[in-house]
Motif scaffolding. Sequence first.
Motif, short mmCIF file in Angstrom:
data_model
loop_
_atom_site.label_atom_id
_atom_site.label_comp_id
_atom_site.label_asym_id
_atom_site.label_seq_id
_atom_site.Cartn_x
_atom_site.Cartn_y
_atom_site.Cartn_z
N SER A 19 -14.22 17.54 -6.81
CA SER A 19 -13.54 17.85 -8.18
C SER A 19 -12.76 16.55 -8.52
N GLY A 20 -12.83 16.30 -9.96
CA GLY A 20 -12.25 15.08 -10.50
C GLY A 20 -10.75 15.59 -10.84
N ARG A 21 -10.69 16.98 -10.56
CA ARG A 21 -9.04 17.28 -11.24
C ARG A 21 -8.27 17.18 -10.24
N VAL A 22 -7.64 16.10 -9.95
CA VAL A 22 -6.91 15.73 -8.65
C VAL A 22 -5.56 15.53 -9.29
N THR A 23 -4.45 16.00 -8.59
CA THR A 23 -2.88 15.67 -8.58
C THR A 23 -2.39 15.23 -7.45
N LYS A 24 -1.11 14.44 -7.89
CA LYS A 24 -0.34 14.04 -6.60
C LYS A 24 0.54 15.48 -6.10
N MET A 49 1.07 -1.03 0.03
CA MET A 49 0.03 -0.18 -0.02
C MET A 49 0.91 1.47 -0.08
N ILE A 50 0.40 2.15 -0.64
CA ILE A 50 1.05 3.66 -0.82
C ILE A 50 -0.11 4.66 -0.44
N ARG A 51 0.74 5.56 0.29
CA ARG A 51 -0.21 6.66 0.52
C ARG A 51 0.34 7.99 -0.26
N PHE A 52 -0.53 8.42 -0.95
CA PHE A 52 -0.41 9.80 -1.49
C PHE A 52 -1.05 10.91 -1.12
N THR A 53 -0.33 12.15 -1.04
CA THR A 53 -1.08 13.55 -0.66
C THR A 53 -1.37 14.02 -1.94
N LEU A 54 -2.48 14.61 -1.96
CA LEU A 54 -3.39 14.87 -3.28
C LEU A 54 -4.18 16.30 -3.14
N VAL A 55 -3.94 16.69 -4.25
CA VAL A 55 -4.44 18.16 -4.43
C VAL A 55 -5.44 18.44 -5.53
N CYS A 56 -6.54 19.05 -5.19
CA CYS A 56 -7.39 19.35 -6.23
C CYS A 56 -7.26 20.57 -6.67
#
Length: 161
Positions: free
Chosen positions: A40-45, A1-8
């Motif tokens: 929002s579906g516009r999410v990036t790492k 498993m990997i945890r990502f911090t995401l930003v919309c």
Amino acid sequence: MIRFTLVCDSGHSFESWFPSGSAYDEQAARGFVTCPICESGRVTKAPMAPAVARTDRDRRPAAEPASLPAPPSPPPTAPMPMPMLAEPERRLRALFKAVREHVVSTSEHVGDRFAEEARAIHYGDAEGRPIYGEATPHEARELAEEGIEVMPLPLSPDDRN
């Protein structure tokens, strides 16, 4: 498993776990990764520092550190009031209380002479009037067998406290 911090695209930052980096890429491409705040579906790492285990340290367990002072405990919080009774039970208790108050205010209290007073009224030896008092279970059973209508007066929950 990997945890990502995401930003919309609205700037909301959040974390999410994925089985692998490629699983994130696949889910993001299919539009399954959305911001939990604005949807929002516009999410990036977001840029992250990887957590890499060091191999240059001695693998022996470290000595126990000297006893450290205990961290300060959080200030006590006032307990949230919880309803002790559900609404139907509160209504039922209010009804019992109203019945009891009505009987007490409109009837004569005859105490432990209830059975004999009820008999006297029933057989016409005493003036008919509303009464209340105490009777043993045996006395109440005898009254019922004689056809004298009686019923228990509901106790108020406060009577027991």
